[in-house]
Design an enzyme around this catalytic site. Sequence first.
Site, PDB file in Angstrom:
ATOM      1  N   TYR A  57      12.652  -8.344 -11.396  1.00 50.54           N
ATOM      2  CA  TYR A  57      11.243  -8.998 -10.969  1.00 50.54           C
ATOM      3  C   TYR A  57      11.784  -9.928 -11.213  1.00 50.54           C
ATOM      4  CZ  TYR A  57       9.702  -4.491  -9.135  1.00 50.54           C
ATOM      5  OH  TYR A  57       8.990  -3.218  -9.268  1.00 50.54           O
ATOM      6  N   GLY A 105       0.772   1.796   0.378  1.00 49.32           N
ATOM      7  CA  GLY A 105       2.035   1.306   2.067  1.00 49.32           C
ATOM      8  C   GLY A 105       2.867  -0.103   2.333  1.00 49.32           C
ATOM      9  N   ARG A 106       2.747  -1.204   1.185  1.00 47.52           N
ATOM     10  CA  ARG A 106       2.935  -2.202   0.696  1.00 47.52           C
ATOM     11  C   ARG A 106       1.837  -3.163   1.208  1.00 47.52           C
ATOM     12  NH1 ARG A 106       7.436   0.521   1.392  1.00 47.52           N
ATOM     13  NH2 ARG A 106       9.124   0.010  -0.759  1.00 47.52           N
ATOM     14  N   GLY A 107       0.517  -2.549   0.926  1.00 48.54           N
ATOM     15  CA  GLY A 107      -0.565  -3.649   1.914  1.00 48.54           C
ATOM     16  C   GLY A 107      -1.221  -2.889   3.228  1.00 48.54           C
ATOM     17  N   LEU A 131      10.363  -5.254   7.108  1.00 48.69           N
ATOM     18  CA  LEU A 131      10.827  -4.109   6.745  1.00 48.69           C
ATOM     19  C   LEU A 131      10.413  -3.296   8.051  1.00 48.69           C
ATOM     20  CD1 LEU A 131       8.075  -3.550   4.187  1.00 48.69           C
ATOM     21  CD2 LEU A 131      10.789  -3.030   3.835  1.00 48.69           C
TER      22      LEU A 131
END
Length: 348
Positions: A64, A214-216, A237
């Site tokens: 990261y 869910g990634r926001g 995505l």
Amino acid sequence: MAEEAYKVPRMKLGSQGLEVSAQGLGVMGLSAFYGAPTPDTKAVALLRHAINSGITFLDTSDFYGPETNELLLGKALKDGLREKVELATKFGLVTSEDGKLGFRGDPEYVRSACEASLRRLGVTCIDLYYQHRIDTTVPIEVTMGELKKLVEEGRIKYIGLSEASASTIRRAHAVHPITALQIEWSLWSRDVEEYIIPTCRELGIGIVAYSPLGRGFLASGTKLVENLEHGDPRKSLPRFKEENLEHNKIVFEKVQAIATSKSCTPAQLALAWVHHQGDDVCPIPGTTKIENLNQNIGALSVKLTPDDMAELEAIARPDFVKGERYWDVITTYDHAETPPPLSSWKQV
């Protein structure tokens, strides 16, 4: 819903003795991938607020940034805070000079990556050290052999895997007990329920659910996609592509309707669903905002009945969401088999 007064409970993660806060914090988004990095002062304030609120299980990786997320976390843990947290980081994802993504699990790399993470974090021991992705060119027994040595030397306390297949988990666990598996699990991603989750439970391995929102998407639906910053990789995505998004938004809309009836937010409801999967599951939602962190803590006080769970699972069937979780370049548990041990790899 009042979040501030809620006391975050503790839980046993796995069967090897690790105890963590029942909800963790994914630190990644403060430094990488989800828009511009958060300024250090603001990021450190959020991390310390999390710790003071009882969220003590902090998750990062050397990938990261790269590396800047570990440096940030190290900065936040000064002034005596290290002893208050359970620190998790990862190794195994690498980028070549030409920008291509790769994976490494050879013993030399395992050791050098661990030593580098210890320096960046400013600590003498990592509580939970994950293999971020499986290197399918190296037998898992070989990678685990080096991790086992790091445990014996006191550089790490517990070993974890991320996005590993059921058979790889079994082979790794036979070398040294695996404490936790980090895997994507949410109303948005339920494919792990067929083989991965039962394997972990059979072996006494804790489950750390990443991207539980869910990634926001489960927090704000299509508004998330509309408001993503330029360069945010979520735009590319498969699930967020126009041809899939119109279908996938149905899940959010139905979750939103149920959340309204229960006087909580969609994000809290989605997180509560993960918490209700069992006392061996710890979700690690990430955020860059203190108000969102407080809201996520509030999910711990959302109570779901068996009927609530059944209703949510009927909406979010494992085969309902359209599009893959990742791009083809990212290895997931579906492609995580390693070769059998070779005589030349006798190191375990």
